[in-house]
Scaffold this active site. Structure first.
Site, short mmCIF file in Angstrom:
data_model
loop_
_atom_site.label_atom_id
_atom_site.label_comp_id
_atom_site.label_asym_id
_atom_site.label_seq_id
_atom_site.Cartn_x
_atom_site.Cartn_y
_atom_site.Cartn_z
N ARG A 53 0.85 -1.21 0.00
CA ARG A 53 0.00 0.00 0.00
C ARG A 53 0.87 1.25 0.00
O ARG A 53 0.58 2.23 -0.66
CB ARG A 53 -0.94 0.02 1.21
CG ARG A 53 -1.58 1.38 1.44
CD ARG A 53 -2.79 1.37 2.36
NE ARG A 53 -2.63 0.54 3.53
CZ ARG A 53 -1.87 0.85 4.60
NH1 ARG A 53 -1.21 1.99 4.66
NH2 ARG A 53 -1.79 0.00 5.59
N TYR A 106 -16.45 18.25 -13.87
CA TYR A 106 -16.85 16.85 -14.02
C TYR A 106 -17.90 16.49 -12.96
O TYR A 106 -17.75 16.84 -11.78
CB TYR A 106 -15.61 15.95 -13.87
CG TYR A 106 -15.91 14.47 -13.88
CD1 TYR A 106 -16.27 13.84 -15.07
CD2 TYR A 106 -15.84 13.71 -12.72
CE1 TYR A 106 -16.56 12.50 -15.09
CE2 TYR A 106 -16.13 12.36 -12.73
CZ TYR A 106 -16.50 11.76 -13.92
OH TYR A 106 -16.78 10.41 -13.94
N ASP A 181 -7.57 19.67 -13.65
CA ASP A 181 -7.93 18.33 -14.09
C ASP A 181 -7.70 18.29 -15.59
O ASP A 181 -8.45 18.88 -16.37
CB ASP A 181 -9.40 18.06 -13.73
CG ASP A 181 -9.87 16.67 -14.18
OD1 ASP A 181 -9.24 16.08 -15.08
OD2 ASP A 181 -10.89 16.20 -13.65
N LYS A 206 -9.09 7.25 -18.65
CA LYS A 206 -9.40 7.80 -19.96
C LYS A 206 -8.18 7.69 -20.88
O LYS A 206 -7.74 6.59 -21.16
CB LYS A 206 -9.90 9.24 -19.80
CG LYS A 206 -10.91 9.44 -18.65
CD LYS A 206 -12.21 8.70 -18.86
CE LYS A 206 -13.08 8.64 -17.59
NZ LYS A 206 -13.36 9.91 -16.93
C1 PLP Z 1 -13.69 10.33 -15.59
C2 PLP Z 1 -13.27 11.64 -15.07
C3 PLP Z 1 -12.96 11.84 -13.70
C4 PLP Z 1 -13.14 10.73 -12.68
O1 PLP Z 1 -12.28 9.68 -12.89
P1 PLP Z 1 -12.63 8.14 -12.50
O2 PLP Z 1 -11.39 7.43 -12.87
O3 PLP Z 1 -13.83 7.76 -13.28
O4 PLP Z 1 -12.90 8.14 -11.03
C5 PLP Z 1 -12.54 13.09 -13.30
N1 PLP Z 1 -12.43 14.11 -14.18
C6 PLP Z 1 -12.71 13.97 -15.48
C7 PLP Z 1 -12.56 15.13 -16.39
C8 PLP Z 1 -13.15 12.74 -15.97
O5 PLP Z 1 -13.44 12.61 -17.28
#
Ligand code: PLP
Length: 416
Positions: A53, A106, A181, A206
């Site tokens: 961890r 988001y 982000d 993503k």
């Molecule tokens: C998908 C997404 C998140 C969250 O990520 P997860 O891996 O699904 O928890 C945060 N910000 C953006 C812009 C996203 O597309």
């Protein structure tokens, strides 16, 4: 190859940082280290790993790789993008605190701010921060305990662009940190740390992993004082990814540059197809209904161009038709046919009707009824998310096949 400074090229960093042949066997690809614990030769005498961890070889390798791609120094991987976001908020420290977030954030992040962070004394104001926001707007939303500004650029799904250096200056002049982000652009198209951001966050689920088979998040910074606290939180909170997922994500990120280029090329071509054929045939009322940051007529195009990463800027020769800015493209279809957006989605065959984004395969969805259905209708419309707005995550398939799929679907819907 230890850090970003030893190699100037993105592609070389993607493939080599964190990926040296295994010393014990010579294996070129690092093995997956599943052990939860590590033998010590004397008390406290170990090779940097004690308990998985706290640290794991695959996770460390991935963290170094992504930190190098973001021109950062320290990377931290988490079990999801959402886990990364929630861990990051612990930087706010004890006592009441306040975050200024872009209004178009988001959905999962907005939910966390509103329904979870609020329970722990973190208040959030959702503020329109598109373009070069006036300092007065920030000032009027500033509270005694404001400690963080949180943005996405481009936003989801309306592709609004934020002037990151400008916002970083404002945040720093007020002793706050700026979090970006960067999921939509990926480190390939933009490196917010170079633009003054203090922390960059990605949903690795993503583009970075890129194959729609891992849920993961990552945070990168250049600041040692933030890194020390993040490392502590990562271990203490424990929302860490598995060794196997880290290994997969590292493999995925090795081809990020190749995928990102093709995503961008395909999306830009498709955007032009909508702007020409789409407008001519009445599927789209105006080229302004095509939301893609790399189109010259898009709002804040100049800001977007300024914020592209250096290697992308260097590659952009003739930009008169726009430039690739990744695979995310939103189109507001003409309402001359009722529920046109939904009907088109049901007729697409190559584009899967699905949430999420950033994988090699093309996806499309209807934000008003899917990813953004939780937002009250009035606010949704204020943000520009109408019922015919379709969000495409343009994949890396053959371009002509994608165009054909869209043409068939749109002809069918608008002919009837
Ligand atoms: C998908 C997404 C998140 C969250 O990520 P997860 O891996 O699904 O928890 C945060 N910000 C953006 C812009 C996203 O597309």
């Amino acid at each position: 190859m230890d850090n970003a400074q030893t190699s100037p090229s993105f592609a070389t960093r993607a493939i080599h940082v964190g990926s040296t042949p295994d010393e014990s066997t010579g294996a070129v690809i690092p093995p997956i280290s599943l052990s939860t614990t590590y033998a010590q030769t004397g008390v406290g005498n170990h090779k940097g790993f004690e308990y998985s961890r706290s640290n794991n070889p695959n996770r460390e390798a991935l963290e170094r790789q992504i930190a190098a791609l973001e021109n950062g120094k320290y990377g931290f991987a988490f079990a999801s993008g959402s886990a990364a976001a929630s861990t990051l908020l612990h930087l706010l420290g004890h006592g009441p605190s306040h975050v200024i977030s872009i209004d178009d954030v988001y959905g999962g992040t907005s939910r966390y701010f509103t329904h979870v962070a609020s329970l722990l004394g973190v208040q959030t104001s959702f503020v329109p921060l598109e373009g070069t926001v006036e300092e007065a707007v920030i000032a009027s939303n500033w509270k005694k305990h404001t400690k963080m500004i949180w943005v996405e650029s481009p936003t989801n799904p309306t592709m609004k662009i934020v002037n990151i250096p400008h916002l970083a200056r404002i945040a720093h002049s007020r002793d706050a940190i700026l979090v970006v982000d960067n999921t939509f652009l990926s480190p390939y198209y933009s490196n917010p740390l170079d633009l003054g951001a203090d922390v960059v966050l990605h949903s690795v689920s993503k583009y970075i992993n890129g194959h729609s088979d891992v849920i993961m998040g990552v945070v990168v910074t250049k600041h040692q004082h933030l890194a020390e606290r993040l490392r502590f939180f990562q271990n203490a909170i424990g929302s860490v990814p598995s060794a196997f997922d880290c290994w997969l994500a590292q493999r995925g990120a090795k081809t990020l540059h190749l995928r990102a280029e093709r995503h961008g090329e395909n999306a830009l071509k498709l955007a032009h197809y909508f702007a020409t054929e789409g407008v001519k045939r009445g599927w789209v009322k105006s080229k302004h209904d095509i939301l893609y940051p790399g189109l010259p007529w898009n709002a804040n195009y100049d800001i977007m161009m300024e914020q592209m990463s250096k290697h992308v800027k260097a590659n952009n020769g003739d930009v008169s038709l726009g430039v690739p800015t990744g695979g995310m493209l939103s189109v507001s279809f003409s309402d001359s046919v009722s529920e046109a957006g939904e009907k088109i989605l049901e007729r697409l065959t190559l584009f899967s009707l699905a949430e999420s984004l950033g994988g090699v395969e093309s996806l499309a969805e209807l934000p008003s009824k899917m990813t953004h259905a939780g937002i009250p209708k009035a606010l949704r419309e204020e943000l520009g998310i109408n019922q015919n707005l379709v969000r495409f995550s343009v994949g890396v398939e053959d371009y002509q096949d994608l165009e054909n799929d869209i043409r068939r679907a749109a002809e069918d819907v608008y002919a009837s």
